[in-house]
Design an enzyme around this catalytic site. Structure first.
Site, PDB file in Angstrom:
ATOM      1  N   GLN A   1      43.154  18.508 -24.541  1.00 31.26           N
ATOM      2  CA  GLN A   1      43.550  17.461 -25.563  1.00 31.26           C
ATOM      3  C   GLN A   1      44.693  17.768 -26.680  1.00 31.26           C
ATOM      4  O   GLN A   1      44.969  16.773 -27.308  1.00 31.26           O
ATOM      5  CB  GLN A   1      42.111  16.950 -26.254  1.00 31.26           C
ATOM      6  CG  GLN A   1      41.324  16.184 -25.176  1.00 31.26           C
ATOM      7  CD  GLN A   1      41.666  15.057 -24.561  1.00 31.26           C
ATOM      8  OE1 GLN A   1      42.504  14.388 -24.910  1.00 31.26           O
ATOM      9  NE2 GLN A   1      40.749  14.612 -23.556  1.00 31.26           N
TER      10      GLN A   1
ATOM     11  N   ASP B   1      40.735  25.717 -25.412  1.00 28.76           N
ATOM     12  CA  ASP B   1      40.631  24.391 -24.289  1.00 28.76           C
ATOM     13  C   ASP B   1      41.835  23.460 -24.970  1.00 28.76           C
ATOM     14  O   ASP B   1      41.603  22.907 -26.105  1.00 28.76           O
ATOM     15  CB  ASP B   1      39.426  23.791 -24.425  1.00 28.76           C
ATOM     16  CG  ASP B   1      39.498  22.538 -23.415  1.00 28.76           C
ATOM     17  OD1 ASP B   1      40.371  22.108 -23.098  1.00 28.76           O
ATOM     18  OD2 ASP B   1      38.066  22.015 -23.315  1.00 28.76           O
TER      19      ASP B   1
ATOM     20  N   LYS C   1      46.619  14.771 -17.636  1.00 30.50           N
ATOM     21  CA  LYS C   1      46.309  14.231 -19.020  1.00 30.50           C
ATOM     22  C   LYS C   1      47.835  14.388 -19.924  1.00 30.50           C
ATOM     23  O   LYS C   1      48.044  14.080 -21.006  1.00 30.50           O
ATOM     24  CB  LYS C   1      45.570  14.877 -19.915  1.00 30.50           C
ATOM     25  CG  LYS C   1      43.937  14.907 -19.189  1.00 30.50           C
ATOM     26  CD  LYS C   1      42.879  15.505 -20.176  1.00 30.50           C
ATOM     27  CE  LYS C   1      41.650  15.754 -19.605  1.00 30.50           C
ATOM     28  NZ  LYS C   1      40.916  14.535 -19.486  1.00 30.50           N
TER      29      LYS C   1
ATOM     30  N   CYS D   1      31.536  13.499 -21.722  1.00 29.63           N
ATOM     31  CA  CYS D   1      31.549  14.935 -21.242  1.00 29.63           C
ATOM     32  C   CYS D   1      31.239  15.801 -22.527  1.00 29.63           C
ATOM     33  O   CYS D   1      31.337  17.015 -22.231  1.00 29.63           O
ATOM     34  CB  CYS D   1      32.451  15.323 -20.580  1.00 29.63           C
ATOM     35  SG  CYS D   1      32.709  14.435 -18.891  1.00 29.63           S
TER      36      CYS D   1
ATOM     37  N   HIS E   1      33.882  20.103 -24.849  1.00 30.27           N
ATOM     38  CA  HIS E   1      33.629  19.193 -23.572  1.00 30.27           C
ATOM     39  C   HIS E   1      32.792  20.175 -22.442  1.00 30.27           C
ATOM     40  O   HIS E   1      32.632  21.390 -22.698  1.00 30.27           O
ATOM     41  CB  HIS E   1      34.973  19.086 -22.789  1.00 30.27           C
ATOM     42  CG  HIS E   1      35.138  18.479 -21.623  1.00 30.27           C
ATOM     43  ND1 HIS E   1      34.896  18.909 -20.322  1.00 30.27           N
ATOM     44  CD2 HIS E   1      35.657  17.147 -21.626  1.00 30.27           C
ATOM     45  CE1 HIS E   1      35.135  17.856 -19.554  1.00 30.27           C
ATOM     46  NE2 HIS E   1      35.589  16.815 -20.175  1.00 30.27           N
TER      47      HIS E   1
END
Ligand code: PLP
Ligand code: PLP
Lengths: 409, 145, 409, 145
Positions: free
Chosen positions: C203, C200, C226, C363, C123
């Site tokens: 997700q 990261d 999220k 993104c 991202h």
């Protein structure tokens, strides 16, 4: 017509909240403020009825969020009378805004031996970033003297400015002493010399009319939670040309328009380049609702009423022998001590009567070098406070010596 | 033992130790272990020194800037543990913390420290009433390393 | 037992919200998620019943806020199984967290010629900060190759690592292709070489069990919104020793314990040094409530159910001639296109049937160099989605060619 | 004039200009003013070129990557304004924007551009349907400077 009893009905915390068995008397508005029902509802409305992402997606829900979010920006523009809504950047609060200015503008525009002017009354958030930027660039931080009462005057600004001065960063109203700086005059003087003026508006924007075009300030930082809004949201205002010439301190999704694997990045135009990542959407919406609420009451009326409260309180405090007031003539918070009682012990006593006031250095930790006391008490009002609350506060001031009462009730 | 039900007396204990703190003032002596205790959420800021002699706590000193609750609780602590073994001190500490956090404790062993029995009613003062004590705990631990 | 119909009752947006006249089918969970009633209530509860400042003040209200705020930190610790709650830093989101890691750790630990490894599937928020830190330090950003399906494998990590590699920064699950990286193996390999692993988790954390002690990752970034939480709140996890050795990117009130007018600053211990200014209090509280909600359902069950949904959907999509799926075998979002229809036009068609899916580069703008298509559609599920919703989605996929219908309904 | 009530026809207009865009492709000629229009919230990304001859719009070119709505609205725009004076073009632009933003407009003057009359129903497509037009506006403004 300003009717405080009517206004108080809007705030759930003023209708039933108790502290130590007493109805809450909230006099720590410098730290944060209570929230009116409309703000709570607008936050819930987002979370409940249209909780999508902004600037994203290709469907109506996302468009709906976008419209609310951008409409919030427009309301902020109105509130501070900025020229364009693109000059309004949503941040996570004053601290974030001031750091963005220091690292995004200061760091890229200052060079060795340039001078940054601040005062000893600045909040840590308008002090530490400048120390660090000075360290990184070789610039130096200098202090504008306060006058003997603690006020920032144009004369002292004039005395402090040199050929090397590039930035003046000061609070419009300081958080401990509460004096108002003559921003318009300072800007005029500064701009004649090409100096950029950064204003910490955390304690001014919530309490008075703000008109960035009239004062002509270059940057302004303030927080939502100190003006009836949610926490985690704030604003950085900057003149558009300055914003265009500034580096974001956070990079990522939404801030760039194009890039490739070789590292060539094209940033979006302000304000979007400064709002990387998913923004605090319900925060922006809640803040805009708070501003609409404040504008409906009228910032002039709010200011006038708060000054009336302050006068009323100061007059009573000055009659008490055991109380020392440090700033009888300013317009913001009241800084004081109960003689012979450590501030923290005193705050505890107030607490035992349901009164919330703050003790300590109030994040203006270098002020003690000016006031020559290491800690103070701070009582700070908002437009929902009343004279009756002040009367109760005064009664506890009188009890100061019995501060251990708090411990044995 | 002090009467647990006489607020006037408990209050006098606190005031006495606040106005006339015992064992206050630091010494310039490397045989003392030293720690700075500054509450990250309030103003209290004390330096604490403890001299251990083997298993024994030979001396406790402190100085700095602190409120009445912090100052007097530290003063009382210094008197209570001076001359005791670490084990004995630990027992006092455990009882004190139990009192502060509303668990069972032995009032006898705490002597004047029972003046702080009401701290839980003003929960924001817990940090004051335990700052000096936590300094002692940290130094006892350090002495074992 | 996992009962999706029961779960759906918890989400106001799934009970009445319409889009283009159809009940909302929300398949853009990669962008943000819907909020259950308990989260909305916990946010409102703060705003309504105890809206004070944290870490401040000397009265019960402030103490009450403090307790809730620190309790929230403890819940986050549990959720990701960190060793200590001091390893949990509240930020404004993944983007903020990743920037804090890049500028606070990378910038202070990298030197010229050091290498940072990322992938083309990252991202923007895990790409652009590293480009910039590389520029500032003279380090270089290199890419770990993805395998032919788009997956990150240990083998390719091993091939990419050199003597100069200092940091590996990768998504545990990527936001377009949705493959899971073998974090535990990568960490083991990296740590033998003194390489720091930045993850990261935007997700991954919302969709599966996270155990930072088991994988042994060094830093983790994720966002509240999220995973059923509010916007404007996120987390940076870091091993305590690394956090101690790291510089905050925002300085100000609450982050320092002492300083004087000469610029000598003493920072607080982690996590406080990283949380300058008034935090997003109701955000932290709302996120903790979301995590409790998720833990009560069970992250394993959530993960399993989502995989079942994905399988179901993929199988149906593979039967359609006019649909191209780019990642049939991953576990996150489904990346696809309707053949011959520009992604934005297709998203519009879905919208006209009440289905929210996203079009674009998501993104991850350099991914096109790998996929060789400039934009895709993305459908991403959460545990409140159903097979019936997927059936409706498949019906619209079939209508792809008539994408202008959206315009003339 | 096209029938406003025949969706099939309007749809064919859009598809026709999407599949066979008119005036597409940039020219390497310094006498054209040029601007890159990229929507900050979506994927459309077009370069637009306009050649002015005094008060007249002599040519309009564009190229890039864009969705059907964006491509065809730009194509139709290019046909509509080519050869017109700036004043005439401005009138067309004004009517187009009025249509998009649900205000009063003259359908006659818009010719094929009326195919976008439903844009407001999918408000998120407004940016697509106006990207090329806004590029023209920007270049007309630039030509005055
Ligand atoms: C993989 C990944 N990383 C980072 C982010 C950025 O998250 P946020 O927008 O909450 O800062 C996202 C969300 O879009 C993401 O999918
Ligand atoms: C003058 C001043 N500046 C800056 C701040 C920092 O505001 P925030 O904590 O919302 O970032 C405050 C609030 O304490 C303040 O009073």
């Amino acid at each position: 017509m300003f009717d405080v009893n009517q206004i108080r009905k809007d705030f759930p915390m003023l209708n039933g909240k108790k502290m130590q068995g007493h109805p809450l008397i909230y006099l720590d508005n410098g730290a944060t403020t209570l929230k009116p029902q409309v703000v709570i509802e607008s936050v819930c409305d987002y979370l409940t009825n249209y909780s999508g992402n902004a600037h994203r997606g290709d469907y109506d829900l996302s468009h709906e969020v976008d419209e609310h979010y951008e409409q919030s920006r427009e309301i902020v523009r109105q509130f501070i009378n900025a020229k364009r809504k693109e000059e309004i950047v949503f941040t996570s609060g004053s601290t974030d805004s001031l750091n963005m200015i220091a690292y995004g503008y200061g760091l890229t525009h200052l060079k060795a031996n340039d001078e940054i002017l601040i005062t000893v009354a600045e909040h840590a958030s308008n002090t530490l970033p400048w120390f660090d930027v000075a360290r990184l660039t070789g610039a130096t931080v200098h202090y504008i003297n306060l006058d003997e009462t603690g006020r920032l005057t144009l004369e002292n600004v004039q005395k402090a400015v040199t050929e090397k001065t590039k930035i003046i960063a000061v609070a419009e109203v300081t958080n401990v002493l509460g004096y108002q700086a003559p921003m318009k005059d300072i800007c005029q003087f500064a701009h004649e010399r090409g100096i950029v003026v950064v204003v910490d508006g955390a304690q001014s924007v919530p309490h008075q009319v703000t008109d960035v075009q009239d004062t002509d300030i270059d940057f302004l930082a303030f927080s939502g939670h100190k003006m009836c809004g949610p926490t985690g949201i704030g604003v950085m205002y900057g003149k558009y040309d300055l914003l265009k010439d500034m580096k974001p301190t956070r990079l990522g999704g939404g801030a760039n328009s194009r890039y490739n694997s070789c590292g060539v990045v094209t940033l979006k135009d302000p304000p979007y380049r400064f709002e990387a990542g998913t923004p605090h959407i319900e925060g922006a919406i809640g803040l805009a609702t708070a501003m609409q609420y404040l504008m409906k009451i009228g910032m002039n009326d709010i200011h006038e009423y708060e000054q009336e409260l302050r006068q009323y309180c100061i007059q009573k405090m000055l009659q008490l022998d055991n109380v020392q007031v440090y700033n009888p003539h300013s317009m913001g918070a009241i800084a004081f001590n109960i003689k012979g009682v450590f501030s923290q012990d005193a705050a505890s006593l107030f607490n035992s009567y349901g009164i919330a006031i703050r003790a300590g250095q109030h994040c203006a930790k270098i002020l003690d070098e000016f006031l020559k006391v290491s800690t103070t008490l701070r009582a700070s009002f908002y437009f929902y406070n009343t004279k009756e609350e002040i009367d109760a506060f005064i009664e506890v001031c009188k009890k100061g010596d019995d501060f251990l009462d708090a411990f044995f009730k | 033992m002090h009467s647990l039900n006489d607020p006037q007396l408990l209050r006098e204990i606190i005031m006495d130790h606040y106005e006339h703190p015992r064992n206050r003032g630091l010494v310039d002596d490397d045989s003392y272990l030293k720690i700075n205790m500054n509450s990250q959420t309030c103003i209290d800021n004390l330096d604490i020194q403890v001299k251990f002699d083997g298993d024994k706590i030979e001396d406790v000193r402190y100085d700095g800037e602190a409120c009445a609750i912090c100052t007097s609780s530290t003063s009382i602590m210094s008197e209570l543990v001076k001359g005791k073994t670490k084990q004995e001190a630990q027992k006092i500490i455990d009882n004190y913390m139990n009192m502060i956090y509303e668990k069972d404790y032995d009032p006898e062993i705490l002597e004047e420290a029972i003046a702080f029995q009401n701290t839980y009613k003003q929960a924001n003062r817990i940090k004051c009433a335990t700052l000096g004590w936590n300094g002692l705990v940290a130094l006892m631990k350090e002495s074992e390393e």
